[in-house]
Design a protein around this motif. Structure first.
Motif, mmCIF file in Angstrom:
data_model
loop_
_atom_site.group_PDB
_atom_site.id
_atom_site.type_symbol
_atom_site.label_atom_id
_atom_site.label_comp_id
_atom_site.label_asym_id
_atom_site.label_seq_id
_atom_site.Cartn_x
_atom_site.Cartn_y
_atom_site.Cartn_z
ATOM 1 N N GLY A 11 3.454 8.563 -2.559
ATOM 2 C CA GLY A 11 3.339 7.199 -2.029
ATOM 3 C C GLY A 11 3.145 6.270 -3.217
ATOM 4 N N GLN A 12 2.744 5.031 -2.928
ATOM 5 C CA GLN A 12 2.601 4.077 -4.031
ATOM 6 C C GLN A 12 1.621 4.580 -5.106
ATOM 7 N N SER A 13 0.529 5.245 -4.698
ATOM 8 C CA SER A 13 -0.468 5.691 -5.676
ATOM 9 C C SER A 13 0.127 6.734 -6.609
ATOM 10 N N GLY A 14 0.764 7.754 -6.042
ATOM 11 C CA GLY A 14 1.350 8.817 -6.851
ATOM 12 C C GLY A 14 2.453 8.289 -7.756
ATOM 13 N N LEU A 31 4.883 15.861 -6.253
ATOM 14 C CA LEU A 31 5.278 16.637 -5.072
ATOM 15 C C LEU A 31 4.973 15.824 -3.820
ATOM 16 N N ASP A 32 5.948 15.702 -2.931
ATOM 17 C CA ASP A 32 5.694 14.994 -1.668
ATOM 18 C C ASP A 32 6.325 15.756 -0.516
ATOM 19 N N GLU A 33 5.583 15.823 0.575
ATOM 20 C CA GLU A 33 6.052 16.635 1.705
ATOM 21 C C GLU A 33 7.208 15.997 2.478
ATOM 22 N N GLU A 34 7.356 14.689 2.353
ATOM 23 C CA GLU A 34 8.370 14.002 3.165
ATOM 24 C C GLU A 34 9.762 14.141 2.533
ATOM 25 N N GLU A 39 7.981 7.043 3.201
ATOM 26 C CA GLU A 39 7.813 7.450 4.601
ATOM 27 C C GLU A 39 6.484 7.006 5.213
ATOM 28 N N ALA A 40 5.414 6.968 4.406
ATOM 29 C CA ALA A 40 4.116 6.559 4.985
ATOM 30 C C ALA A 40 4.264 5.182 5.625
ATOM 31 N N TRP A 41 5.036 4.294 4.984
ATOM 32 C CA TRP A 41 5.241 2.952 5.542
ATOM 33 C C TRP A 41 6.214 2.998 6.717
ATOM 34 N N GLN A 43 6.695 5.217 8.842
ATOM 35 C CA GLN A 43 6.121 5.818 10.053
ATOM 36 C C GLN A 43 5.091 4.918 10.736
ATOM 37 N N ARG A 44 4.830 3.747 10.200
ATOM 38 C CA ARG A 44 3.885 2.824 10.853
ATOM 39 C C ARG A 44 4.622 1.993 11.904
ATOM 40 N N TRP A 45 3.904 1.253 12.741
ATOM 41 C CA TRP A 45 4.546 0.581 13.888
ATOM 42 C C TRP A 45 5.580 -0.449 13.426
ATOM 43 N N GLU A 49 3.304 -6.215 9.850
ATOM 44 C CA GLU A 49 3.457 -7.179 8.771
ATOM 45 C C GLU A 49 2.319 -6.938 7.794
ATOM 46 N N LEU A 50 2.621 -6.840 6.521
ATOM 47 C CA LEU A 50 1.555 -6.573 5.551
ATOM 48 C C LEU A 50 0.583 -7.745 5.498
ATOM 49 N N PHE A 51 -0.663 -7.453 5.149
ATOM 50 C CA PHE A 51 -1.634 -8.554 5.038
ATOM 51 C C PHE A 51 -1.682 -9.107 3.615
ATOM 52 N N THR A 52 -0.998 -8.446 2.682
ATOM 53 C CA THR A 52 -0.912 -8.980 1.317
ATOM 54 C C THR A 52 0.429 -9.700 1.161
ATOM 55 N N ILE A 53 0.430 -10.844 0.493
ATOM 56 C CA ILE A 53 1.692 -11.545 0.251
ATOM 57 C C ILE A 53 2.574 -10.715 -0.697
ATOM 58 N N ARG A 97 5.464 20.345 0.600
ATOM 59 C CA ARG A 97 4.096 20.127 1.075
ATOM 60 C C ARG A 97 3.149 21.058 0.331
ATOM 61 N N VAL A 98 2.105 20.506 -0.228
ATOM 62 C CA VAL A 98 1.097 21.329 -0.907
ATOM 63 C C VAL A 98 0.125 21.843 0.151
ATOM 64 N N THR A 99 0.000 23.170 0.222
ATOM 65 C CA THR A 99 -0.862 23.739 1.265
ATOM 66 C C THR A 99 -2.207 24.197 0.713
ATOM 67 N N ALA A 128 -5.351 7.550 1.762
ATOM 68 C CA ALA A 128 -6.661 7.392 2.397
ATOM 69 C C ALA A 128 -6.553 7.451 3.918
ATOM 70 N N TYR A 129 -5.321 7.320 4.419
ATOM 71 C CA TYR A 129 -5.158 7.150 5.869
ATOM 72 C C TYR A 129 -4.247 8.234 6.409
ATOM 73 N N ARG A 130 -4.723 9.481 6.398
ATOM 74 C CA ARG A 130 -3.883 10.635 6.763
ATOM 75 C C ARG A 130 -4.017 11.007 8.229
ATOM 76 N N SER A 323 -8.967 -0.229 -4.613
ATOM 77 C CA SER A 323 -8.510 1.132 -4.945
ATOM 78 C C SER A 323 -7.420 1.665 -4.027
ATOM 79 N N ALA A 324 -7.442 1.262 -2.743
ATOM 80 C CA ALA A 324 -6.407 1.766 -1.817
ATOM 81 C C ALA A 324 -5.410 0.660 -1.469
ATOM 82 N N LEU A 325 -5.362 -0.384 -2.282
ATOM 83 C CA LEU A 325 -4.415 -1.481 -2.007
ATOM 84 C C LEU A 325 -3.276 -1.457 -3.029
ATOM 85 N N ILE A 326 -2.129 -1.960 -2.601
ATOM 86 C CA ILE A 326 -0.886 -1.796 -3.359
ATOM 87 C C ILE A 326 -1.017 -2.315 -4.799
ATOM 88 N N TRP A 327 -1.386 -3.569 -4.930
ATOM 89 C CA TRP A 327 -1.374 -4.222 -6.244
ATOM 90 C C TRP A 327 -2.424 -3.658 -7.189
HETATM 91 C C1 FAD Z 1 -1.576 0.169 8.928
HETATM 92 C C2 FAD Z 1 -1.828 -0.070 7.474
HETATM 93 C C3 FAD Z 1 -1.463 -1.283 6.901
HETATM 94 C C4 FAD Z 1 -1.702 -1.506 5.531
HETATM 95 N N1 FAD Z 1 -1.350 -2.715 4.998
HETATM 96 C C5 FAD Z 1 -1.590 -2.953 3.686
HETATM 97 C C6 FAD Z 1 -1.244 -4.222 3.091
HETATM 98 O O1 FAD Z 1 -0.756 -5.126 3.758
HETATM 99 N N2 FAD Z 1 -1.491 -4.397 1.758
HETATM 100 C C7 FAD Z 1 -2.074 -3.421 0.990
HETATM 101 O O2 FAD Z 1 -2.275 -3.640 -0.208
HETATM 102 N N3 FAD Z 1 -2.429 -2.221 1.535
HETATM 103 C C8 FAD Z 1 -2.208 -1.970 2.852
HETATM 104 N N4 FAD Z 1 -2.562 -0.753 3.389
HETATM 105 C C9 FAD Z 1 -3.300 0.214 2.558
HETATM 106 C C10 FAD Z 1 -2.421 1.056 1.605
HETATM 107 O O3 FAD Z 1 -1.662 0.198 0.775
HETATM 108 C C11 FAD Z 1 -1.487 2.000 2.343
HETATM 109 O O4 FAD Z 1 -2.221 2.890 3.151
HETATM 110 C C12 FAD Z 1 -0.615 2.852 1.400
HETATM 111 O O5 FAD Z 1 0.318 3.577 2.151
HETATM 112 C C13 FAD Z 1 -1.455 3.811 0.550
HETATM 113 O O6 FAD Z 1 -0.614 4.404 -0.421
HETATM 114 P P1 FAD Z 1 -0.938 5.846 -1.012
HETATM 115 O O7 FAD Z 1 0.155 6.196 -1.940
HETATM 116 O O8 FAD Z 1 -2.324 5.899 -1.519
HETATM 117 O O9 FAD Z 1 -0.890 6.795 0.269
HETATM 118 P P2 FAD Z 1 0.338 7.050 1.240
HETATM 119 O O10 FAD Z 1 1.235 5.891 1.311
HETATM 120 O O11 FAD Z 1 -0.266 7.599 2.487
HETATM 121 O O12 FAD Z 1 1.142 8.191 0.488
HETATM 122 C C14 FAD Z 1 0.634 9.502 0.397
HETATM 123 C C15 FAD Z 1 1.810 10.417 0.193
HETATM 124 O O13 FAD Z 1 1.313 11.739 0.029
HETATM 125 C C16 FAD Z 1 2.137 12.649 0.724
HETATM 126 N N5 FAD Z 1 1.301 13.810 1.051
HETATM 127 C C17 FAD Z 1 0.144 13.828 1.747
HETATM 128 N N6 FAD Z 1 -0.363 15.078 1.819
HETATM 129 C C18 FAD Z 1 0.496 15.847 1.111
HETATM 130 C C19 FAD Z 1 0.514 17.245 0.787
HETATM 131 N N7 FAD Z 1 -0.460 18.086 1.196
HETATM 132 N N8 FAD Z 1 1.560 17.720 0.067
HETATM 133 C C20 FAD Z 1 2.542 16.886 -0.363
HETATM 134 N N9 FAD Z 1 2.577 15.575 -0.092
HETATM 135 C C21 FAD Z 1 1.552 15.067 0.631
HETATM 136 C C22 FAD Z 1 2.623 11.866 1.929
HETATM 137 O O14 FAD Z 1 3.866 12.374 2.389
HETATM 138 C C23 FAD Z 1 2.760 10.446 1.376
HETATM 139 O O15 FAD Z 1 4.066 10.174 0.927
HETATM 140 C C24 FAD Z 1 -2.325 -0.499 4.736
HETATM 141 C C25 FAD Z 1 -2.699 0.702 5.341
HETATM 142 C C26 FAD Z 1 -2.452 0.924 6.693
HETATM 143 C C27 FAD Z 1 -2.898 2.245 7.287
#
Ligand code: FAD
Length: 353
Positions: A11-14, A31-34, A39-41, A43-45, A49-53, A97-99, A128-130, A323-327
């Motif tokens: 995802g964005q963090s990795g 490594l990513d399971e998708e 995909e994390a984005w 799969q959301r509704w 609309e993001l809350f960050t500009i 997928r890492v098991t 953070a939101y699994r 820490s869990a926000l995009i920017w």
């Molecule tokens: C509904 C919602 C709205 C949000 N809106 C905003 C916003 O407007 N602005 C903002 O800054 N932040 C927002 N966030 C917070 C944050 O930016 C997102 O949650 C973002 O997706 C977090 O990125 P991430 O890379 O940390 O995790 P994720 O995007 O969840 O990515 C994690 C990745 O890890 C992979 N993965 C997980 N487990 C395994 C495994 N065991 N093996 C291999 N791969 C694995 C997944 O497939 C996924 O691709 C929002 C969060 C939610 C839930």
């Protein structure tokens, strides 16, 4: 060892961790399971609309397309994440997928659906939101009451007509209740009221101000601070939304029985459907390394765990509110990559030896 660093999660963090690892010239794989990035984005509704500009939906090195001061939709964010991986040619193994993750001599072994990987250092960036958080009372509703958690909710066509309760009035519930209210009776059940801010102030997005005043990147001080800074409600107030879209606001959901939900304010409703907007939790249960606390979260200091060469990225409030926000994830990612640079394989062998 297969490479020097394995990043779990693309995802964005990795990906941002990958961006800095590449800049530092450190060999790594993500490594990513998708089957596809973003995909994390996706799969959301649908209407999310993001809350960050847009300006604050960018990751380091690549501008977010379009006007800076608008609020992008989730598909745009998903496409941007995918484009980011391509732009910097980051080595991502999809569908992997890492098991399990366990310590071995000189590093870590990861079992995956595509075989075993080993590396001296590992960054866990799995999000953070699994896992959906569902209150126990969900199981006390009749089986013919339609129930869906926001993790699986896509749009109103999934939800039957009649009376619908959206349980949880943070950002998800506050976006979903209005769209369900067209053609249904909707009640939005609010637990503890959250600190509330409009999306814009003096023409600028809320997060622009949070950035300029250094509030989002500011390190959180201790556990109490971390717990208190978790969520804010961004957008119109719930009262304004309820008036505008014609739904009812009720108190915390405290009981369920058959088709009846009861609320803390003494009200109750016979329901046809419930949307659980009750949040998510992390899932580190697959990590067989003694760093997890009683709640299953890795104990860490700015992403650094007590296990040599094992790091966490993207946890909610792991170092700052951002820490869990995009920017802002870039701050923690850059810090970890610098730690990793200082902790190359020779150092690992020495410390374990
Ligand atoms: C509904 C919602 C709205 C949000 N809106 C905003 C916003 O407007 N602005 C903002 O800054 N932040 C927002 N966030 C917070 C944050 O930016 C997102 O949650 C973002 O997706 C977090 O990125 P991430 O890379 O940390 O995790 P994720 O995007 O969840 O990515 C994690 C990745 O890890 C992979 N993965 C997980 N487990 C395994 C495994 N065991 N093996 C291999 N791969 C694995 C997944 O497939 C996924 O691709 C929002 C969060 C939610 C839930």
């Amino acid at each position: 060892m297969d490479t020097e660093v394995i990043v779990v999660g693309g995802g964005q963090s990795g990906l941002v961790a990958g961006y800095y690892l590449k800049q530092a010239g450190i060999p790594f794989v993500i490594l990513d399971e998708e089957p596809r990035l973003g995909e994390a984005w996706r799969q959301r509704w649908d209407s999310l609309e993001l809350f960050t500009i847009a300006e604050y939906c960018a990751l380091p090195g690549l501008r977010f397309p379009g006007r800076k001061n608008r609020f992008p939709g989730k598909e745009e964010m998903a496409d941007y994440v995918e484009a980011y991986g391509r732009e910097f040619d980051l080595p991502v193994r999809l569908g992997t997928r890492v098991t399990s993750l366990e310590p071995i001599e000189g590093g870590y072994r990861l079992e995956t659906t595509k075989g075993t990987f080993e590396a001296p250092q590992v960054i866990v960036a799995t999000g953070a939101y699994r896992l959906p958080k569902l209150p126990d009372l969900a199981s006390r509703l009749d089986p013919d009451v339609f129930q869906v958690h926001t993790g699986r909710y896509r749009n109103p066509s999934q939800v039957p007509g009649g009376t619908v309760v959206v349980v949880g009035a943070a950002n998800s519930g506050a976006q979903i209740a209005p769209e369900l209210a067209a053609g249904r009776r909707v009640l939005l059940s609010q637990g503890s009221p959250l600190p509330h801010f409009g999306r814009r102030f003096l023409g600028k997005g809320l997060h622009w101000w949070g950035d300029k005043f250094g509030l989002i990147a500011k390190p959180l001080m201790g556990e109490r601070d971390r717990l208190h800074k978790k969520t804010i409600l961004v957008g119109p107030s719930l009262k304004k939304l309820a008036r505008r879209h014609g739904f009812e606001l009720v108190g915390r959901t405290v009981d369920a029985d058959g088709r009846t939900l009861r609320f803390e304010d003494g009200r109750s409703a016979e329901v046809d459907a419930v949307v659980w907007a009750t949040g998510f939790r992390y899932d580190y249960s697959w990590m067989r390394v003694p760093v997890l606390d009683d709640a299953g979260a890795p104990a860490q200091e700015r992403g650094v765990t007590s296990a040599p060469g094992l790091y966490i990225l993207g946890m909610q409030c792991q170092h700052s509110y951002g820490s869990a926000l995009i920017w802002w994830v870039k701050d923690d990612a850059a810090y970890l990559v610098e730690r990793i640079r200082q902790f190359r394989p020779q150092a690992v062998a020495g410390r374990r030896g």
